[in-house]
Design a protein around this motif. Sequence first.
Motif, PDB file in Angstrom:
ATOM      1  N   HIS A  77       0.824  -1.211   0.000  1.00 50.65           N
ATOM      2  CA  HIS A  77       0.000   0.000   0.000  1.00 50.65           C
ATOM      3  C   HIS A  77       0.861   1.265   0.000  1.00 50.65           C
ATOM      4  CE1 HIS A  77      -2.940   2.947   0.870  1.00 50.65           C
ATOM      5  NE2 HIS A  77      -2.907   2.877   2.190  1.00 50.65           N
ATOM      6  N   ASN A  98      -5.551   8.954   2.997  1.00 51.80           N
ATOM      7  CA  ASN A  98      -4.615   8.323   3.931  1.00 51.80           C
ATOM      8  C   ASN A  98      -5.314   7.573   5.059  1.00 51.80           C
ATOM      9  OD1 ASN A  98      -2.831   9.619   2.286  1.00 51.80           O
ATOM     10  ND2 ASN A  98      -2.135  11.107   3.791  1.00 51.80           N
ATOM     11  N   THR A 102      -6.892   3.739   3.647  1.00 50.83           N
ATOM     12  CA  THR A 102      -6.199   2.669   4.367  1.00 50.83           C
ATOM     13  C   THR A 102      -7.190   1.768   5.093  1.00 50.83           C
ATOM     14  OG1 THR A 102      -4.221   4.030   4.631  1.00 50.83           O
ATOM     15  CG2 THR A 102      -4.480   2.166   6.144  1.00 50.83           C
ATOM     16  N   HIS A 118       2.198  -1.950   4.670  1.00 56.29           N
ATOM     17  CA  HIS A 118       1.810  -0.540   4.691  1.00 56.29           C
ATOM     18  C   HIS A 118       3.046   0.345   4.621  1.00 56.29           C
ATOM     19  CE1 HIS A 118      -0.458   3.021   5.725  1.00 56.29           C
ATOM     20  NE2 HIS A 118       0.251   3.215   6.820  1.00 56.29           N
ATOM     21  N   SER A 120       4.821   3.809   5.061  1.00 59.77           N
ATOM     22  CA  SER A 120       4.638   5.066   5.785  1.00 59.77           C
ATOM     23  C   SER A 120       5.911   5.905   5.710  1.00 59.77           C
ATOM     24  CB  SER A 120       4.223   4.787   7.235  1.00 59.77           C
ATOM     25  OG  SER A 120       3.791   5.981   7.863  1.00 59.77           O
ATOM     26  N   SER A 155      -2.986   6.395   9.855  1.00 56.38           N
ATOM     27  CA  SER A 155      -3.079   5.162   9.059  1.00 56.38           C
ATOM     28  C   SER A 155      -2.192   4.067   9.644  1.00 56.38           C
ATOM     29  CB  SER A 155      -2.708   5.445   7.597  1.00 56.38           C
ATOM     30  OG  SER A 155      -1.347   5.784   7.447  1.00 56.38           O
TER      31      SER A 155
END
Length: 332
Positions: A77, A98, A102, A118, A120, A155
């Motif tokens: 993601h 965001n 998510t 994920h 970030s 998120s």
Amino acid sequence: MQRILVTGGAGFIGCNFVHYIMGHTSLHVTVLDKLTYAGNLDSLSGLPADRFSFIHGDICDSGLVERLTAQADAVVHFAAESHNDNSLKEPRPFVDTNLVGTFTLIEAARLHSTRFHHISTDEVYGDLALDEPRRFTEESVYKPTSPYSATKAGSDMLVRAWVRSFGLKATISNCSNNYGPYQHVEKFIPRQITNVLDGVRPRLYGQGLNVRDWIHVEDHSAAILAILERGVIGETYLIGADGELSNRAVVERLLRHLGQPADAYDLVTDRPGHDLRYAIDSSKLRSELGWQPRFVDFDSGLAATVAWYRDNEDWWRPQKAATESKYASQGH
């Protein structure tokens, strides 16, 4: 794994990851991208049709997300609104993409028991003093300072909660500032490169002393693949290449690579809430998963990036006028 779904795969880091996966694995990749201004299908041109497919859609579309997740062995993601200046001007899209996006993805991954990774940012940790010896680690407290970093922090927390509450098979990575090919010209390094190519002097916020920890996007891609293959479910890994430099130092190096005097830039009023310094300690990723950055010489990686933008004007030129017009309207 045989098939992965990559959200935001037409964006800068996402498209580089797709190219890396196509070149280093036999995986089939499906990209889901909304194609906002930051997404560019040209960044995915030339990929083999038997291993690559593209879906134009929104990660907030739960029906579409569930259908694509059901067909994937893993979801990576990337999709995010990610520009601090934009978040200060109009925060709402950052909340929608965001946070709501998510949530939509992890619900689908939970439903189908799909591996989830994920992507970030180090910006969730706030900033450090310029003379502070410490760096961010996986245990650092979250202190976001902008709508962008706040929604990315949120998120991350959603993913962690879904791991604990619902058994989501997820990992998280927080990476430092990326540079390399295919980055939108609104971002710091490509904007400065393309400005100089257009005969425009670079401009720096404040005194140009804000420090960022730079990593080549290919090293980021290699780290993500390592986490997908060997990462421990529920764990967070920080990705960085020990590339701390001030914005002023980066611009001076860019100017030299472009044949300009190192002081050929201007200083402008600083932006609100401008974080001072980011610095990543990636020792957990290196020691536990065996990852090491390949682009350890920032200057050579920067020279290659300058060359890419010089040689690929047809890719960035269509973005340039609209980007500069937007900045001018905002007083930047």
